[in-house]
Design a protein around this motif. Structure first.
Motif, PDB file in Angstrom:
ATOM      1  N   GLY A 365      17.449  18.688   6.792  1.00  0.00           N
ATOM      2  CA  GLY A 365      16.313  18.299   7.624  1.00  0.00           C
ATOM      3  C   GLY A 365      16.685  17.066   8.437  1.00  0.00           C
ATOM      4  O   GLY A 365      17.105  16.054   7.868  1.00  0.00           O
ATOM      5  N   SER A 382       8.971  13.060   5.915  1.00  0.00           N
ATOM      6  CA  SER A 382       9.248  13.944   7.047  1.00  0.00           C
ATOM      7  C   SER A 382      10.603  14.623   6.884  1.00  0.00           C
ATOM      8  O   SER A 382      10.752  15.827   7.141  1.00  0.00           O
ATOM      9  CB  SER A 382       9.223  13.153   8.359  1.00  0.00           C
ATOM     10  OG  SER A 382       7.948  12.615   8.599  1.00  0.00           O
ATOM     11  N   THR A 386      11.072  18.653   6.400  1.00  0.00           N
ATOM     12  CA  THR A 386      11.901  19.354   7.382  1.00  0.00           C
ATOM     13  C   THR A 386      13.035  20.101   6.687  1.00  0.00           C
ATOM     14  O   THR A 386      13.384  21.224   7.069  1.00  0.00           O
ATOM     15  CB  THR A 386      12.473  18.358   8.401  1.00  0.00           C
ATOM     16  OG1 THR A 386      11.398  17.620   8.994  1.00  0.00           O
ATOM     17  CG2 THR A 386      13.233  19.076   9.499  1.00  0.00           C
ATOM     18  N   ARG A 389      11.735  23.206   5.174  1.00  0.00           N
ATOM     19  CA  ARG A 389      11.537  24.223   6.211  1.00  0.00           C
ATOM     20  C   ARG A 389      12.859  24.913   6.530  1.00  0.00           C
ATOM     21  O   ARG A 389      12.902  26.131   6.752  1.00  0.00           O
ATOM     22  CB  ARG A 389      10.938  23.567   7.469  1.00  0.00           C
ATOM     23  CG  ARG A 389      10.592  24.555   8.575  1.00  0.00           C
ATOM     24  CD  ARG A 389       9.484  24.010   9.460  1.00  0.00           C
ATOM     25  NE  ARG A 389       9.799  22.726  10.026  1.00  0.00           N
ATOM     26  CZ  ARG A 389      10.475  22.558  11.158  1.00  0.00           C
ATOM     27  NH1 ARG A 389      10.904  23.620  11.828  1.00  0.00           N
ATOM     28  NH2 ARG A 389      10.714  21.351  11.635  1.00  0.00           N
ATOM     29  N   THR A 399      17.511  21.877  10.513  1.00  0.00           N
ATOM     30  CA  THR A 399      16.246  22.030  11.236  1.00  0.00           C
ATOM     31  C   THR A 399      15.801  20.656  11.709  1.00  0.00           C
ATOM     32  O   THR A 399      15.860  19.685  10.953  1.00  0.00           O
ATOM     33  CB  THR A 399      15.167  22.660  10.331  1.00  0.00           C
ATOM     34  OG1 THR A 399      15.590  23.954   9.923  1.00  0.00           O
ATOM     35  CG2 THR A 399      13.849  22.773  11.077  1.00  0.00           C
ATOM     36  N   PHE A 401      13.107  17.865  12.992  1.00  0.00           N
ATOM     37  CA  PHE A 401      11.735  17.454  12.703  1.00  0.00           C
ATOM     38  C   PHE A 401      10.790  17.878  13.821  1.00  0.00           C
ATOM     39  O   PHE A 401      11.039  17.643  14.996  1.00  0.00           O
ATOM     40  CB  PHE A 401      11.701  15.936  12.528  1.00  0.00           C
ATOM     41  CG  PHE A 401      10.323  15.341  12.468  1.00  0.00           C
ATOM     42  CD1 PHE A 401       9.490  15.584  11.391  1.00  0.00           C
ATOM     43  CD2 PHE A 401       9.861  14.513  13.483  1.00  0.00           C
ATOM     44  CE1 PHE A 401       8.233  15.025  11.330  1.00  0.00           C
ATOM     45  CE2 PHE A 401       8.609  13.939  13.435  1.00  0.00           C
ATOM     46  CZ  PHE A 401       7.787  14.203  12.353  1.00  0.00           C
ATOM     47  N   ASN A 406       5.243  19.537  10.749  1.00  0.00           N
ATOM     48  CA  ASN A 406       5.298  18.580   9.651  1.00  0.00           C
ATOM     49  C   ASN A 406       3.886  18.193   9.212  1.00  0.00           C
ATOM     50  O   ASN A 406       3.631  18.024   8.017  1.00  0.00           O
ATOM     51  CB  ASN A 406       6.062  17.336  10.093  1.00  0.00           C
ATOM     52  CG  ASN A 406       6.256  16.357   8.963  1.00  0.00           C
ATOM     53  OD1 ASN A 406       7.056  16.574   8.073  1.00  0.00           O
ATOM     54  ND2 ASN A 406       5.505  15.261   8.987  1.00  0.00           N
TER      55      ASN A 406
END
Length: 679
Positions: A365, A382, A386, A389, A399, A401, A406
């Motif tokens: 992330g 964050s 991320t 994700r 990935t 942010f 988020n």
């Protein structure tokens, strides 16, 4: 020299203090610190004694994970007591010098022999200088500390004794002293010896004034604290570095991140974070063992350090297979992306563990922001969200942010972490939706639907928090609570209305179906509530349908053997293998409401619409397997009539009743019972 009796008492007292510190709950290192100070009080002040005591503590048979903390506390207590003792000696010396100045300034030469004796025999280094920084005299202890004769030291000036590791403010305090703005100051200061080695000292510098109060000289007293300082440095290193990889740990990383935010003065200053999590690392631990997993983590950290440290980036291990990279002076998102690509490239070649080559990938992330736009804690959250994700989107990738995504993820997370507190506060409640027979419209069952009376967001339906509960694992305690409440309510209806009372349908999430404690939970709930097992039907979503070798199947079959029935919810919306129905101990299917909606929107005069053929096929399949079919989403009389023609057994939807509180269902049962009695 201590007598054997006194020494024995000292050893006994020290051992008792260490044992108490080790066994206390909660853990408190105060007794270990006291044990260290006892050695100094007994005049065991040689650094060799401390080293031997620390070695004995580290080999103590009772040492466990509290061992390092006990050792550090013992050393800290010894160091603090030694420093306090030295300070007392220094203060005594300073007072003696001051008294000698006040009482015998005019007879200085007459008392010089006495002063010289104290000066030369003192165990701490002493130096005298003028206010211009010229060193006028040093004693033998100071010569030994610097490894140089007095003649060489006197050729130096105070401003030549600067060291790169001098604490901030030391020289400001010195300038205030020689200008008469302060009388003395203390600090820990390093010096270079004649041979180039570094010696650490506890320095006390005092100002000497003449009879009129005019500053004349400065006196410096230096205590050699090199050994305690090095021990403290080792303890500090152990506290801030990961023992497996040697990388900075979570504590050190957050210190640096928070320092970056505190030191930033440029409004446009930016930073970056790359949260790195290894994919499938648990499988390596489970299949090859933790030793192989540890070797892999060490090799991964070496690669990350070798490729990122030259770029000036801090790499830390947060724990497990989680790493973090800090970009202190980031110039934009592309720099963060470049670091993520570098990490993926570094991990691409296989790792040699023993005689095996292992491949490992990572999900990353990437967060790149202005320092002024966030906080250290928010930035870390964050980066983590991320990274998660990236895992969901396929793993082995980075990935970037996305503030909007988020925010959604953070909202789900905030929702999930509040669930335990909401359970404790009674914020959840249950409504019940009727399931009715299509043949006569009688209510045969009710489905328990959980609601959340959120103190800030109002009443939330299950679609707004169940997914978060499932992702976090909190669906287990929440589902257990729903099941208990529903069974207790159904048992009360059964006690009041007998056979006229409806059965209860309760949804079973995927995690619940595969939970090892499912069978015990349901058995306990049935016994606690007094509900007959035959009145409970569990609904399993199609996504949770299990294959013939799934380890959860024995528990489901055991539930059926107890008398509990199972049904498949939302059937037709997934891509499950229909052959699995032969292996699952289910007694019914619930056709998804989307098919009923297709049936409703197609004009009846079209003959045989697609929705009708699908429902007809599902009904035929279910009946051939001996299953009861329930249609969801029935909103009109026309819906009910067409489903009745297609052979559906039960129906559920707004036409037969919206979700209602227990009191409304109770009145409906009573009305039906009275109507039946009247007939």
């Amino acid at each position: 020299m201590l007598s054997p009796a006194v020494l024995g008492a000292l050893v006994s007292t020290t051992a008792e203090l260490l044992r108490r510190a080790h066994d206390d709950d909660p853990f408190d290192v105060a007794s270990a610190e006291q044990a260290g100070s006892l050695l100094v009080e007994a005049h065991f002040t040689d650094s060799g004694v401390l080293a031997r005591a620390v070695a004995l503590l580290q080999s103590w048979p009772a040492a466990d994970d509290r061992g390092p903390a006990l050792t550090g506390a013992f050393a800290a207590g010894w160091s603090a007591a030694l420093r306090e003792r030295t300070l007392r000696e220094q203060e005594s010396m300073r007072l003696a010098v001051d008294m000698a100045r006040k009482g015998a300034e005019k007879a200085l030469f007459a008392s010089e022999a006495r002063f010289q004796a104290v000066f030369e025999t003192a165990a701490i280094g002493i130096g005298i200088g003028d206010l211009d920084g010229n060193i006028l005299a040093v004693n033998g202890a100071l010569e030994g500390m610097f490894g140089a004769p007095a003649s060489e030291i006197r050729n130096l000036s105070v401003d030549m004794l600067v060291h790169p590791e001098d604490a901030p403010g030391v020289w400001d305090a010195y300038r205030e002293l020689i200008t008469g703005k302060r009388e003395h100051f203390q600090c820990d200061k390093p010096y270079y010896r004649r041979d180039g080695e570094v010696i650490w000292t506890h320095l006390t510098v005092s100002l000497i004034r003449d009879e009129e109060g005019v500053p004349r000289y400065q006196v410096a007293m230096l205590e050699d604290i090199t050994d305690p300082h090095r021990m403290q440095e080792r303890l500090r290193y152990q506290a801030t570095h990961d023992p497996l990889t040697g990388l900075p740990n979570r504590t050190a990383f957050f210190e640096r991140l928070e320092g970056l935010f505190e030191e930033s003065t440029e409004p446009a200053a930016r930073f970056g974070l790359c949260s790195v999590d290894l994919d499938g690392f648990k499988g390596i631990n489970d299949s090859l063992g933790h030793e192989a997993g540890d070797q892999l983590l060490a090799l991964v950290s070496d690669r990350l350090q070798s490729c990122l440290a030259p770029m000036g980036h801090l790499v830390a291990r947060l724990g497990g297979d989680e790493f973090i990279v800090l970009l202190e002076h980031c110039r934009g998102p592309q720099e963060g992306i470049a670091v993520a690509q570098t990490v993926l490239g570094a991990l691409a070649p296989p790792f040699l563990i023993g005689d095996q080559q292992l491949g490992i990938r990572a999900s990353i992330g990437v967060v790149e922001q202005q320092i002024s736009a966030t906080t250290p804690g928010a930035a870390m959250r964050s980066a983590d969200l991320t990274m998660y994700r990236a895992k969901k989107e396929g793993r082995g990738r980075w990935t970037l942010f996305d503030p909007e995504r988020n925010a959604v993820a953070a909202s789900k997370y905030a929702m999930s972490v509040r669930i335990p507190m909401a359970l404790d506060r009674g914020e959840f409640f249950i409504e019940y939706q009727p399931l009715c027979s299509l043949s006569d419209g009688a209510m045969v069952a009710v489905e328990a639907l959980v609601r959340w009376r959120h103190p800030e967001l109002g009443v939330l339906g299950p679609d707004e928090f169940i997914t978060s509960a499932e992702d976090s694992g909190l669906i287990i305690p929440l589902g257990r609570w729903v099941l208990l409440q529903a069974c207790e309510q159904t048992a009360r209806w059964a006690a009041r209305f007998g056979s006229a009372a409806p059965r209860i349908n309760v949804n079973l999430a995927v995690r619940q179906a595969r939970n090892a404690g499912l069978l015990a939970d349901i058995d306990r709930i049935l016994r606690t509530s007094g509900l007959e097992p035959g009145r409970l039907q569990l609904e399993i979503t199609e996504s949770a349908m299990l294959g013939p070798r799934d380890p959860a199947l024995p528990a489901l079959r055991a539930l059926v053997d107890m008398g509990v029935s199972l049904t498949v919810d939302d059937f037709g919306t997934g891509w499950s293998n229909l052959a699995y129905l032969r292996h699952l101990p289910v007694s019914g299917l619930k056709i998804a409401g989307s098919f009923v909606e297709d049936l409703r929107t197609a004009p009846a005069e079209e003959g045989d619409p697609l929705g009708q053929r699908i429902i007809g096929g599902l009904v035929s399949l279910a009946h051939s397997l001996g299953l009861t079919v329930t249609a969801e989403g029935v909103e009109t009389e026309a819906d009910a009539a067409r489903l009745r023609e297609l052979g559906c057994d039960w129906a559920q939807g707004w036409y037969y009743g919206r979700p209602a509180r227990p009191g409304d269902i109770t009145r409906r049962i009573a009305e039906a019972a009275n109507s039946a009695a009247a007939r």
